[in-house]
Each structure stands twice: as structure tokens, then as C-alpha cells.
Design an enzyme around this catalytic site. Structure first.
Site, PDB file in Angstrom:
ATOM      1  N   TYR A  52       0.848  -1.298  -0.115  1.00 40.98           N
ATOM      2  CA  TYR A  52      -0.055   0.232  -0.058  1.00 40.98           C
ATOM      3  C   TYR A  52       1.030   1.193  -0.147  1.00 40.98           C
ATOM      4  O   TYR A  52       1.517   1.459   0.943  1.00 40.98           O
ATOM      5  CB  TYR A  52      -0.924   0.088   1.135  1.00 40.98           C
ATOM      6  CG  TYR A  52      -2.067  -1.181   1.125  1.00 40.98           C
ATOM      7  CD1 TYR A  52      -2.361  -1.566  -0.199  1.00 40.98           C
ATOM      8  CD2 TYR A  52      -2.541  -1.338   2.154  1.00 40.98           C
ATOM      9  CE1 TYR A  52      -3.103  -2.645   0.044  1.00 40.98           C
ATOM     10  CE2 TYR A  52      -3.736  -2.308   2.319  1.00 40.98           C
ATOM     11  CZ  TYR A  52      -3.970  -3.129   1.127  1.00 40.98           C
ATOM     12  OH  TYR A  52      -5.032  -4.011   1.195  1.00 40.98           O
ATOM     13  N   SER A 215     -13.225  -3.491   0.263  1.00 41.61           N
ATOM     14  CA  SER A 215     -14.036  -2.704  -0.644  1.00 41.61           C
ATOM     15  C   SER A 215     -15.487  -2.607  -0.186  1.00 41.61           C
ATOM     16  O   SER A 215     -16.142  -2.922  -1.273  1.00 41.61           O
ATOM     17  CB  SER A 215     -13.751  -2.578  -2.016  1.00 41.61           C
ATOM     18  OG  SER A 215     -12.315  -2.367  -2.150  1.00 41.61           O
ATOM     19  N   PRO A 216     -16.057  -2.456   0.900  1.00 45.89           N
ATOM     20  CA  PRO A 216     -17.485  -2.768   1.206  1.00 45.89           C
ATOM     21  C   PRO A 216     -18.412  -1.508   0.647  1.00 45.89           C
ATOM     22  O   PRO A 216     -19.653  -1.770   0.513  1.00 45.89           O
ATOM     23  CB  PRO A 216     -17.681  -2.634   2.582  1.00 45.89           C
ATOM     24  CG  PRO A 216     -16.352  -1.911   3.116  1.00 45.89           C
ATOM     25  CD  PRO A 216     -15.257  -2.386   2.237  1.00 45.89           C
ATOM     26  N   GLY A 220     -17.782  -3.207  -8.765  1.00 53.89           N
ATOM     27  CA  GLY A 220     -16.959  -3.587  -9.827  1.00 53.89           C
ATOM     28  C   GLY A 220     -15.673  -3.607  -9.236  1.00 53.89           C
ATOM     29  O   GLY A 220     -15.406  -3.973  -7.939  1.00 53.89           O
ATOM     30  N   VAL A 225     -18.025   4.273  -5.892  1.00 54.76           N
ATOM     31  CA  VAL A 225     -18.763   3.935  -4.654  1.00 54.76           C
ATOM     32  C   VAL A 225     -20.152   4.010  -5.173  1.00 54.76           C
ATOM     33  O   VAL A 225     -20.812   4.765  -5.923  1.00 54.76           O
ATOM     34  CB  VAL A 225     -18.717   4.828  -3.675  1.00 54.76           C
ATOM     35  CG1 VAL A 225     -19.603   4.937  -2.618  1.00 54.76           C
ATOM     36  CG2 VAL A 225     -17.382   5.134  -3.310  1.00 54.76           C
ATOM     37  N   PHE A 226     -21.131   2.848  -4.566  1.00 50.48           N
ATOM     38  CA  PHE A 226     -22.536   2.664  -5.194  1.00 50.48           C
ATOM     39  C   PHE A 226     -23.296   3.495  -4.445  1.00 50.48           C
ATOM     40  O   PHE A 226     -24.348   4.136  -4.778  1.00 50.48           O
ATOM     41  CB  PHE A 226     -23.054   1.433  -5.091  1.00 50.48           C
ATOM     42  CG  PHE A 226     -22.948   0.580  -3.592  1.00 50.48           C
ATOM     43  CD1 PHE A 226     -23.736   0.814  -2.890  1.00 50.48           C
ATOM     44  CD2 PHE A 226     -21.766  -0.320  -3.431  1.00 50.48           C
ATOM     45  CE1 PHE A 226     -23.833   0.113  -1.464  1.00 50.48           C
ATOM     46  CE2 PHE A 226     -21.675  -0.954  -2.184  1.00 50.48           C
ATOM     47  CZ  PHE A 226     -22.627  -0.401  -1.032  1.00 50.48           C
TER      48      PHE A 226
HETATM   49  N1  NAP Z   1      -6.999  -8.033   0.120  1.00 47.80           N
HETATM   50  C1  NAP Z   1      -7.342  -7.326  -1.110  1.00 47.80           C
HETATM   51  O1  NAP Z   1      -6.850  -7.698  -2.129  1.00 47.80           O
HETATM   52  C2  NAP Z   1      -7.776  -5.905  -0.802  1.00 47.80           C
HETATM   53  C3  NAP Z   1      -8.055  -5.247  -1.922  1.00 47.80           C
HETATM   54  C4  NAP Z   1      -8.629  -3.859  -1.886  1.00 47.80           C
HETATM   55  C5  NAP Z   1      -8.530  -3.412  -0.576  1.00 47.80           C
HETATM   56  N2  NAP Z   1      -8.296  -3.945   0.682  1.00 47.80           N
HETATM   57  C6  NAP Z   1      -8.266  -3.638   2.034  1.00 47.80           C
HETATM   58  O2  NAP Z   1      -9.713  -3.008   2.152  1.00 47.80           O
HETATM   59  C7  NAP Z   1      -9.752  -1.729   2.465  1.00 47.80           C
HETATM   60  C8  NAP Z   1     -10.912  -1.136   1.974  1.00 47.80           C
HETATM   61  O3  NAP Z   1     -10.925  -0.913   0.616  1.00 47.80           O
HETATM   62  P1  NAP Z   1     -11.401   0.150  -0.177  1.00 47.80           P
HETATM   63  O4  NAP Z   1     -10.842   1.527   0.311  1.00 47.80           O
HETATM   64  O5  NAP Z   1     -11.472   0.105  -1.687  1.00 47.80           O
HETATM   65  O6  NAP Z   1     -12.842   0.183   0.384  1.00 47.80           O
HETATM   66  P2  NAP Z   1     -14.341   1.158   0.416  1.00 47.80           P
HETATM   67  O7  NAP Z   1     -14.417   1.508   2.064  1.00 47.80           O
HETATM   68  O8  NAP Z   1     -15.317   0.253  -0.154  1.00 47.80           O
HETATM   69  O9  NAP Z   1     -14.049   2.461  -0.407  1.00 47.80           O
HETATM   70  C9  NAP Z   1     -13.333   3.583   0.337  1.00 47.80           C
HETATM   71  C10 NAP Z   1     -13.499   4.727  -0.664  1.00 47.80           C
HETATM   72  O10 NAP Z   1     -14.660   5.145  -1.186  1.00 47.80           O
HETATM   73  C11 NAP Z   1     -14.790   6.583  -0.931  1.00 47.80           C
HETATM   74  N3  NAP Z   1     -16.330   6.858  -0.521  1.00 47.80           N
HETATM   75  C12 NAP Z   1     -16.912   7.941  -1.379  1.00 47.80           C
HETATM   76  N4  NAP Z   1     -18.274   7.906  -0.927  1.00 47.80           N
HETATM   77  C13 NAP Z   1     -18.251   6.921   0.122  1.00 47.80           C
HETATM   78  C14 NAP Z   1     -19.342   6.693   1.183  1.00 47.80           C
HETATM   79  N5  NAP Z   1     -20.464   7.198   1.160  1.00 47.80           N
HETATM   80  N6  NAP Z   1     -18.821   5.815   2.227  1.00 47.80           N
HETATM   81  C15 NAP Z   1     -17.912   5.307   2.139  1.00 47.80           C
HETATM   82  N7  NAP Z   1     -16.784   5.578   1.223  1.00 47.80           N
HETATM   83  C16 NAP Z   1     -16.912   6.196   0.579  1.00 47.80           C
HETATM   84  C17 NAP Z   1     -13.665   6.764  -0.065  1.00 47.80           C
HETATM   85  O11 NAP Z   1     -13.425   8.200   0.006  1.00 47.80           O
HETATM   86  P3  NAP Z   1     -13.104   9.127   1.282  1.00 47.80           P
HETATM   87  O12 NAP Z   1     -11.907   8.715   1.595  1.00 47.80           O
HETATM   88  O13 NAP Z   1     -13.198  10.380   0.763  1.00 47.80           O
HETATM   89  O14 NAP Z   1     -14.431   8.750   2.257  1.00 47.80           O
HETATM   90  C18 NAP Z   1     -12.580   5.774  -0.397  1.00 47.80           C
HETATM   91  O15 NAP Z   1     -11.852   6.546  -1.587  1.00 47.80           O
HETATM   92  C19 NAP Z   1      -8.425  -1.261   2.025  1.00 47.80           C
HETATM   93  O16 NAP Z   1      -8.027  -0.223   3.032  1.00 47.80           O
HETATM   94  C20 NAP Z   1      -7.571  -2.391   2.280  1.00 47.80           C
HETATM   95  O17 NAP Z   1      -7.193  -2.445   3.668  1.00 47.80           O
HETATM   96  C21 NAP Z   1      -7.890  -5.313   0.493  1.00 47.80           C
END
Ligand code: NAP
Length: 305
Positions: A52, A215-216, A220, A225-226
Site C-alpha cells: 500500500y 471494498s465494502p 466493480g 462507490v455505489f
Molecule cells: N485483500 C485485498 O486484495 C484488498 C483489496 C483492496 C482493498 N483491501 C483492503 O480493504 C480496505 C478497503 O478498501 P477500499 O478503500 O477499496 O474500500 P471502500 O471502503 O469500499 O472504499 C473507500 C473509498 O470510497 C470512498 N467513498 C466515497 N463515498 C463514500 C461513502 N459514502 N462511504 C464510504 N466511502 C466512500 C472513500 O472516499 P473518502 O476517503 O473520501 O471517504 C474511499 O476512497 C483497504 O484499505 C484495504 O485495507 C484489500
């Protein structure tokens, strides 16, 4: 915040964890505010990976917090290894080197959990076993797990690895439900019936492996974000109505939907916004009914047979 004991471990973990994939471009002040907000909301589980921000996420996390042993003890830290530039590497040498790098950047002597990040086609499970035993004996890693692995890949590891595989981190959100769809549409000639992951959800439940949905909030593969997205009008209408009814935000409902699944999953949220961390943590106080859970599932475009 509710806590749960991660099966086959002594970890009493917050049911929501904070992922640190997106923090590398933030200032130290912003990172400190984000993490302290999470701690105030009683999140005690933080997810990292050596890749990361090219290592910057781990480095800046400990730098921004001015990591001390007493702060470290309040946290459960998880990191991952195995993704390299253009290839995957589960060799003993690489795993050992990667952990040393993470410990240095995180300014700690140990991580609570180490995950193998993405399946390495050239995996030699005997080597993984050797690496895990060295890491366990040296106290550098307490518990072990995987990410993005299917049941047979985990079985292969389990044939050689002495330690329990306690976690499998997998992509799952309301709009990314392959592992759930296949179990609802068994033996049908439609796409959702296709079992793309070897029934990983049931496998993990059978083997007490905690699923950590990554990525909750995304649809895709990191497409966006949905929530509040015009591409998902019915879903947002349904989620917003439920959020209003329960006095929480749509962010909380998206997480409550995952927490409602009886597999006892631990979602990894990736927001960098302290307000959204607070919103998401409200999910811990919301228990969706069976009907509400299915209503959201259907509003995402899924049909029940
Ligand atoms: N094991 C694997 O292969 C893998 C792959 C990917 C990720 N991960 C782990 O999973 C974690 C989460 O992944 P992710 O960051 O893709 O997940 P996410 O929580 O689904 O997405 C967060 C992103 O969505 C944005 N966002 C926009 N509107 C939002 C809203 N209303 N509510 C929440 N978020 C909003 C956030 O922006 P803001 O920051 O401006 O809120 C941020 O850029 C990562 O940090 C990592 O630790 C693991």
C-alpha cells in the site's frame, strides 16, 4: 462498537476494521486524526499491506501516530505480503523479507496477523510452511491467514502449514455478491448460478475462517462507490429509506448489510474521512431484519429464483 473473538485466536476484535490502503497521500496530521477517530469509535483492528502506497501507508501510519509501545498494545495490526511488481511471490525468502520490512515501517516487533495477499500460481506450500513457522517462533507474527483464495488453495496450504488459517480477506459489498449469489441460485442455467470461487463462503464457515470483506462501498473492481450513485437508483432509494427509518446514514446501512450475515464477517472499510468512519461505525448498533437484508439484495438488481 461490538467486539468478537476471532475463531482460533485470542483476538478480541472490533467487528469493523479500518483499512489503510488509501492513506499514503495524506498528511501526518490527517492520518493521525483518521486513526484517532477510529480508536475513539472503538475500532481496534487495522489492515495494512506491504504494497500500500509502495510501503508509505505502513510507514506514515506509525510516523503520524508517533507509535509507542502503549499505543501499539491497544491495536491489532494486520499486514499482507506476496504482491510484487508484475508477479506474486510466496517463496520463503520473500515472505520473511516482506515481514521484516513491514515491522520496520510499522515500528513494531510483531504483527497480530499476516495474510498472503493474492494467490501465487507458483506457490510451494512447503516453503510457506517453513516461513510461517520461523515467523511464529521468532514472535514476529502471531496469527496467519490468506486473501483472495479459494477453498482448494487453502486446503493445499493446510496440508503443509502447521498454523491455523484464521482469515480470508475477500471482495464483498452489496453490489459485489458473487459468493452469495451462487448459493442462492444453485443448479440453474443463469449467470448468478456460476460458482466462481468454489463455495468459499460456506467453506470459510465450515472451517471457522473469518471472512474480511474488502471494498465494502465499491462496485466493480474499484470502479466507484455505489452509495449516492445514479447508476443504482433503486438500491439507493431502498438504502436511504432504511437509513432514515433507523436514524443512521446510508454508509452505516451498507456495513450493517454485511454484518447481518451470520458468517460473522469483519468488513474492512477504506474511507479516509473521519466523519465517514463515525458513520460506518454506527452499523454496529443496527441489526437488519431478514426481510430488510433481502430487500437490499433485491434492490441491487438480484433476482430470487
Ligand atoms: N485483500 C485485498 O486484495 C484488498 C483489496 C483492496 C482493498 N483491501 C483492503 O480493504 C480496505 C478497503 O478498501 P477500499 O478503500 O477499496 O474500500 P471502500 O471502503 O469500499 O472504499 C473507500 C473509498 O470510497 C470512498 N467513498 C466515497 N463515498 C463514500 C461513502 N459514502 N462511504 C464510504 N466511502 C466512500 C472513500 O472516499 P473518502 O476517503 O473520501 O471517504 C474511499 O476512497 C483497504 O484499505 C484495504 O485495507 C484489500
Amino acid at each position: 462498537m461490538k467486539y468478537f473473538k476471532i475463531p482460533n485466536s485470542d483476538m478480541n476484535a472490533s467487528e469493523i476494521s479500518l483499512g489503510c490502503m488509501r492513506i499514503s497521500s495524506m498528511t501526518n496530521q490527517e492520518i493521525a486524526k483518521l486513526i484517532h477517530t477510529a480508536l475513539d469509535e472503538e475500532i481496534n483492528f487495522f489492515d495494512h499491506a506491504d504494497i500500500y502506497g509502495g510501503g508509505k501507508s505502513e510507514e506514515k501510519f506509525s510516523e503520524a501516530l508517533d507509535m509507542t509501545p502503549s499505543l501499539r498494545e491497544k491495536m491489532l495490526l494486520q499486514t499482507k505480503c506476496g504482491i510484487c511488481d508484475g508477479y506474486y511471490d510466496f517463496s520463503k525468502e520473500h515472505i520473511l523479507e516482506a515481514v521484516d520490512g513491514s515491522l520496520k515501517r510499522l515500528r513494531t516487533d510483531y504483527v497480530d496477523v499476516l495474510l498472503l495477499h493474492r494467490p501465487d500460481a507458483l506457490v510451494e506450500p512447503e516453503e510457506v510452511a517453513e516461513a510461517f513457522t520461523i515467523l511464529q517462533n521468532s514472535g514476529k507474527v502471531i496469527y496467519f491467514g490468506v486473501s483472495n483464495q479459494n477453498p482448494m488453495q487453502i486446503e493445499l496450504l493446510r496440508k503443509f502449514v502447521k498454523q491455523k488459517i484464521i482469515i480470508n480477506q475477500l471482495q464483498l459489498s452489496i453490489t459485489n455478491t458473487g459468493m452469495i449469489d451462487a448459493g442462492i441460485n444453485v443448479n440453474m442455467e443463469i449467470d448468478p448460478s456460476i460458482d466462481r470461487d468454489g463455495s468459499i463462503l460456506d467453506y470459510c464457515r465450515l472451517n471457522d475462517i473469518t471472512i474480511q470483506p474488502w471494498s465494502p462501498f465499491q462496485y466493480g473492481f474499484f470502479e466507484g462507490v455505489f452509495l449516492d450513485n445514479d447508476k443504482f437508483p433503486e438500491l439507493n432509494q431502498t438504502i436511504n429509506a432504511m437509513a432514515a427509518d433507523k436514524g443512521v446514514t446510508n454508509t452505516a446501512i451498507a456495513i450493517a448489510w454485511i454484518l447481518r450475515h451470520p458468517a460473522r464477517m469483519q468488513p474492512v472499510i477504506g474511507t479516509t474521512n473521519p466523519g465517514r468512519v463515525r458513520d460506518a461505525c454506527k452499523a454496529s448498533d443496527v441489526t437488519l431484519t431478514r426481510q430488510e437484508w433481502y430487500e437490499i439484495y433485491r434492490a441491487a438488481g438480484n433476482k430470487l429464483p
